[in-house]
Scaffold this motif. Structure first.
Motif, PDB file in Angstrom:
ATOM      1  N   ALA A   1      -4.573  -7.596   5.537  1.00 46.07           N
ATOM      2  CA  ALA A   1      -4.193  -8.926   4.572  1.00 46.07           C
ATOM      3  C   ALA A   1      -3.497  -8.226   3.385  1.00 46.07           C
ATOM      4  CB  ALA A   1      -5.445  -9.602   4.422  1.00 46.07           C
ATOM      5  N   ARG A   2      -2.398  -8.698   3.210  1.00 42.86           N
ATOM      6  CA  ARG A   2      -1.464  -8.199   1.902  1.00 42.86           C
ATOM      7  C   ARG A   2      -1.282  -9.396   1.204  1.00 42.86           C
ATOM      8  NH1 ARG A   2       2.157  -4.274   0.793  1.00 42.86           N
ATOM      9  NH2 ARG A   2       4.318  -5.023  -0.319  1.00 42.86           N
ATOM     10  N   CYS A   3      -1.431  -9.219   0.071  1.00 45.16           N
ATOM     11  CA  CYS A   3      -1.080 -10.377  -1.221  1.00 45.16           C
ATOM     12  C   CYS A   3      -0.172  -9.792  -1.890  1.00 45.16           C
ATOM     13  CB  CYS A   3      -2.361 -10.648  -1.838  1.00 45.16           C
ATOM     14  SG  CYS A   3      -1.975 -11.950  -3.160  1.00 45.16           S
TER      15      CYS A   3
ATOM     16  N   THR B   1      -1.167  -5.958  -3.032  1.00 50.07           N
ATOM     17  CA  THR B   1      -2.552  -5.524  -2.688  1.00 50.07           C
ATOM     18  C   THR B   1      -2.666  -5.573  -1.103  1.00 50.07           C
ATOM     19  OG1 THR B   1      -3.557  -5.749  -4.697  1.00 50.07           O
ATOM     20  CG2 THR B   1      -5.020  -5.361  -2.907  1.00 50.07           C
ATOM     21  N   ASN B   2      -2.920  -4.373  -0.584  1.00 56.05           N
ATOM     22  CA  ASN B   2      -3.137  -4.474   1.005  1.00 56.05           C
ATOM     23  C   ASN B   2      -4.763  -4.476   1.133  1.00 56.05           C
ATOM     24  OD1 ASN B   2      -0.575  -4.389   1.368  1.00 56.05           O
ATOM     25  ND2 ASN B   2      -0.373  -2.280   2.379  1.00 56.05           N
ATOM     26  N   ALA B   3      -5.174  -5.289   1.851  1.00 59.04           N
ATOM     27  CA  ALA B   3      -6.678  -5.040   2.358  1.00 59.04           C
ATOM     28  C   ALA B   3      -6.752  -4.768   3.721  1.00 59.04           C
ATOM     29  CB  ALA B   3      -7.246  -6.427   1.813  1.00 59.04           C
TER      30      ALA B   3
ATOM     31  N   MET C   1     -10.561  -1.121   1.424  1.00 58.30           N
ATOM     32  CA  MET C   1      -9.285  -1.752   0.775  1.00 58.30           C
ATOM     33  C   MET C   1      -8.571  -0.701   0.308  1.00 58.30           C
ATOM     34  SD  MET C   1     -10.610  -4.870  -1.992  1.00 58.30           S
ATOM     35  CE  MET C   1      -8.717  -4.731  -2.514  1.00 58.30           C
ATOM     36  N   SER C   2      -7.203  -1.013   0.419  1.00 58.83           N
ATOM     37  CA  SER C   2      -6.303  -0.034  -0.193  1.00 58.83           C
ATOM     38  C   SER C   2      -5.162  -0.474  -0.989  1.00 58.83           C
ATOM     39  CB  SER C   2      -5.463   0.761   0.978  1.00 58.83           C
ATOM     40  OG  SER C   2      -4.318  -0.155   1.710  1.00 58.83           O
ATOM     41  N   VAL C   3      -5.058   0.035  -2.137  1.00 61.68           N
ATOM     42  CA  VAL C   3      -4.125  -0.589  -3.124  1.00 61.68           C
ATOM     43  C   VAL C   3      -2.992  -0.050  -3.175  1.00 61.68           C
ATOM     44  CG1 VAL C   3      -4.155  -1.429  -5.510  1.00 61.68           C
ATOM     45  CG2 VAL C   3      -6.270  -1.432  -4.440  1.00 61.68           C
ATOM     46  N   HIS C   4      -2.110  -1.004  -3.075  1.00 61.56           N
ATOM     47  CA  HIS C   4      -0.770  -0.337  -3.150  1.00 61.56           C
ATOM     48  C   HIS C   4      -0.118  -0.629  -4.493  1.00 61.56           C
ATOM     49  CE1 HIS C   4       3.766  -0.085  -1.490  1.00 61.56           C
ATOM     50  NE2 HIS C   4       3.591   0.889  -2.239  1.00 61.56           N
ATOM     51  N   ILE C   5       0.195   0.305  -5.233  1.00 61.32           N
ATOM     52  CA  ILE C   5       0.506  -0.066  -6.645  1.00 61.32           C
ATOM     53  C   ILE C   5       1.897   0.346  -6.682  1.00 61.32           C
ATOM     54  CG2 ILE C   5       0.696   0.902  -9.103  1.00 61.32           C
ATOM     55  CD1 ILE C   5      -2.063   1.795  -8.413  1.00 61.32           C
TER      56      ILE C   5
HETATM   57  C1  NAG Z   1       0.871  -2.058   2.477  1.00 63.40           C
HETATM   58  O1  NAG Z   1       1.331  -3.060   3.802  1.00 63.40           O
HETATM   59  C2  NAG Z   1       2.866  -3.310   3.739  1.00 63.40           C
HETATM   60  C3  NAG Z   1       3.404  -4.021   5.022  1.00 63.40           C
HETATM   61  O2  NAG Z   1       2.135  -4.618   5.757  1.00 63.40           O
HETATM   62  C4  NAG Z   1       3.339  -1.711   3.980  1.00 63.40           C
HETATM   63  O3  NAG Z   1       4.613  -1.676   4.080  1.00 63.40           O
HETATM   64  C5  NAG Z   1       2.801  -0.913   3.002  1.00 63.40           C
HETATM   65  O4  NAG Z   1       3.171   0.320   3.299  1.00 63.40           O
HETATM   66  C6  NAG Z   1       1.199  -0.854   2.840  1.00 63.40           C
HETATM   67  N1  NAG Z   1       0.963  -0.194   1.687  1.00 63.40           N
HETATM   68  C7  NAG Z   1      -0.119   0.685   1.787  1.00 63.40           C
HETATM   69  C8  NAG Z   1      -0.314   1.623   0.416  1.00 63.40           C
HETATM   70  O5  NAG Z   1      -0.655   0.881   2.701  1.00 63.40           O
END
Ligand code: NAG
Ligand code: NAG
Ligand code: NAG
Ligand code: NAG
Ligand code: NAG
Length: 278
Positions: free
Chosen positions: A215-217, A231-233, A264-268
């Motif tokens: 789930a990505r917000c 944020t990716n969960a 949870m992995s948080v993408h900054i």
């Molecule tokens: C988060 O999700 C997006 C698309 O689903 C992906 O492109 C991105 O690499 C992901 N980021 C992480 C840190 O996993």
């Protein structure tokens, strides 16, 4: 002939100082002063620095002339409050108007002494905005997750301005929005500075046969350029065989003991992402 041409070019280059870097932030928070810096160099043999001027749009707001008092103009209407300059750089502090999403241009102009009084300038734009300092917060991940279960997640952002629009993607697919709901992002009332918090809940049923759901917000402020953070969960779905094993041995008949791993992995996005060009 060739010698003369080369000589002529040389004259043009050496008579101007060069602006090496104009440091103007992309976004400026109107609640505090913003520092702008102009860096410049002179080549050996250049005439001396005559003056450095700063302009906001087309109005002069600051002037530095070596050996003289610095001057500020238009301090009340978002001009320079103070400055600190020398022969290499000139830093000024400006107040910004509280007009969110306004694009303000700042120009640094450097001129050298005669006989030519060569002038160079450089301009950069700043957008008045309070950008998100953190990634959106996803809550509701606690609890057991299994096939055919409904999940309620909530995505929220701290007060910002302009307020971000939130979008959910479940396994990369954008949340379905009905035509009559033009925007599912909810917003708090404005605080004393006009800032608003945003949130957007999502409810969905676990139907996938895979063991995992992402789930990505995505939060995007409609600034120029747009500013986004996400944020990716990752939700792990408990496997049915384990589930029946646990529930069978559970006297209460409740779903206690269901193996659940939620990570949870948080993408900054440490940098703004320019989704469209200005
Ligand atoms: C988060 O999700 C997006 C698309 O689903 C992906 O492109 C991105 O690499 C992901 N980021 C992480 C840190 O996993
Ligand atoms: C100014 O510096 C830049 C980068 O170092 C260079 O490309 C440019 O030619 C210089 N301009 C002048 C007028 O010296
Ligand atoms: C000060 O700013 C206003 C508009 O913001 C402009 O009309 C006026 O000319 C400026 N004054 C100077 C001295 O630049
Ligand atoms: C900057 O220089 C250009 C020419 O190189 C000129 O047209 C423009 O008016 C200058 N801008 C300012 C704010 O002085
Ligand atoms: C989502 O979070 C916001 C902000 O914390 C809160 O006001 C709202 O009630 C929450 N909604 C749900 C459905 O949890």
């Amino acid at each position: 002939m060739t010698v003369l041409l080369v000589f002529g070019l040389f004259i043009v280059i050496v008579t101007a100082h060069n602006i090496t870097f104009l440091d103007v932030p992309q976004y400026g928070d109107p609640r505090r002063d913003v520092e702008l810096t102009c860096h410049y160099v002179s080549e050996p043999g250049d005439p001396a620095l005559h003056s450095v001027k700063w302009y906001r749009d087309t109005n002069e707001i600051f002037r530095y002339t070596p050996g003289q008092q610095t001057r500020t103009f238009n301090t009340s209407a978002g001009g320079a409050t103070r400055g600190s300059c020398n022969l290499q750089s000139c830093a000024i502090t400006v107040t910004l108007p509280r007009r969110y999403n306004a694009l303000v241009s700042f120009t640094c102009e450097v001129s050298t002494e005669g006989p030519r009084f060569a002038v160079v300038n450089q301009t950069k734009f700043l957008t008045v905005a309070v950008t998100m300092k953190e990634d959106p917060l996803v809550t509701g991940l606690a609890g057991s997750v299994q096939l055919n279960e409904d999940i309620l997640l909530n995505c929220s952002t701290a007060p910002a301005m302009p307020p971000p629009t939130l979008m959910w993607y479940i396994d990369g697919i954008p949340e379905k929005t009905e035509p009559w709901m033009n925007d599912n992002t909810e917003m708090s009332p404005a605080d004393e500075f006009g800032l608003r918090a945003s949130w957007r809940p999502i409810r969905f049923r676990v139907t996938t046969a895979k063991g995992v759901i992402t789930a990505r917000c995505e939060a995007t402020q409609p600034t120029r350029p747009p500013y986004s953070r996400a944020t990716n969960a990752t939700i792990m779905i408990a496997r049915s065989p384990h589930l029946s094993m646990f529930t069978a041995s559970d006297s209460g008949g409740r779903r206690a003991g269901v193996l659940l791993v939620v990570c949870m992995s948080v993408h900054i996005f440490s940098k703004y992402s320019a989704l469209r060009s200005v």
